[in-house]
Design a protein around this motif. Structure first.
Motif, short mmCIF file in Angstrom:
data_model
loop_
_atom_site.label_atom_id
_atom_site.label_comp_id
_atom_site.label_asym_id
_atom_site.label_seq_id
_atom_site.Cartn_x
_atom_site.Cartn_y
_atom_site.Cartn_z
N THR A 84 1.18 5.29 0.03
CA THR A 84 0.49 6.55 0.30
C THR A 84 1.49 7.68 0.08
O THR A 84 2.58 7.67 0.67
CB THR A 84 -0.04 6.61 1.75
OG1 THR A 84 -0.92 5.52 1.96
CG2 THR A 84 -0.77 7.92 2.01
N GLY A 114 -5.92 0.70 3.55
CA GLY A 114 -6.59 1.65 4.43
C GLY A 114 -6.94 1.08 5.79
O GLY A 114 -7.49 1.79 6.63
N ASP A 115 -6.64 -0.19 6.02
CA ASP A 115 -6.91 -0.80 7.33
C ASP A 115 -6.25 0.06 8.40
O ASP A 115 -5.07 0.38 8.31
CB ASP A 115 -6.33 -2.22 7.36
CG ASP A 115 -6.72 -2.99 8.60
OD1 ASP A 115 -6.41 -2.51 9.71
OD2 ASP A 115 -7.33 -4.06 8.47
N GLU A 172 0.87 -1.17 0.00
CA GLU A 172 0.00 0.00 0.00
C GLU A 172 0.91 1.23 0.00
O GLU A 172 1.70 1.42 0.92
CB GLU A 172 -0.89 0.01 1.24
CG GLU A 172 -1.77 1.24 1.33
CD GLU A 172 -2.54 1.30 2.64
OE1 GLU A 172 -3.74 1.57 2.58
OE2 GLU A 172 -1.93 1.08 3.71
#
Length: 133
Positions: free
Chosen positions: A29, A48-49, A27
């Motif tokens: 970001t 997004g967890d 992931e």
């Protein structure tokens, strides 16, 4: 991993990671302030967890990141070790879950977080954490 490399290449900023791993998704970001975060999500965990349970490598742009790491190293309870090429890594004594480092001539400070105490420092000292290429 190939998608991560392509996304970082398009971002045109330094982004560090702990290399490819099997059984995970990455992931990425990227923030408007130039920060970058690569999280290693196990199978079944959605992007997004909110849990802080996953290996994460953060890259923070700074004018003098090596000086920032030196200042952190001077705080009580911290340990530091020199890295090849004049870099420095610092973490809290007693099995910290985070390690911060900067390399000579770099414009980024890197934070490695791993939920297992001591793992983050081991990844940095083992030269596993590198720029995404």
């Amino acid at each position: 991993a190939a998608e991560l490399v392509a996304a970082v290449g398009a971002a045109d900023r330094p982004v560090y990671w702990a290399g490819p791993r099997t059984g995970v998704r990455y992931e990425l970001t990227l923030t408007p302030t130039g920060r970058a975060f690569v999280r290693y999500l196990p199978q079944g965990v959605e992007a997004g967890d909110p849990r802080p349970d996953f290996l994460t490598v953060a890259t923070y742009p700074l004018a003098d990141p090596l000086d920032a790491v030196r200042r952190t190293a001077s705080r009580p309870g911290m340990r530091s070790e020199r890295l090849a090429g004049g870099g420095l890594v610092v973490s809290a004594r007693g099995g910290s879950t985070s390690a911060f480092f900067a390399e000579q001539g770099s414009n980024a400070q890197v934070e490695v977080y791993a939920p297992t105490p001591g793992e983050a420092l081991g990844l940095v000292l083992g030269d596993v954490v590198q720029p995404v290429r």
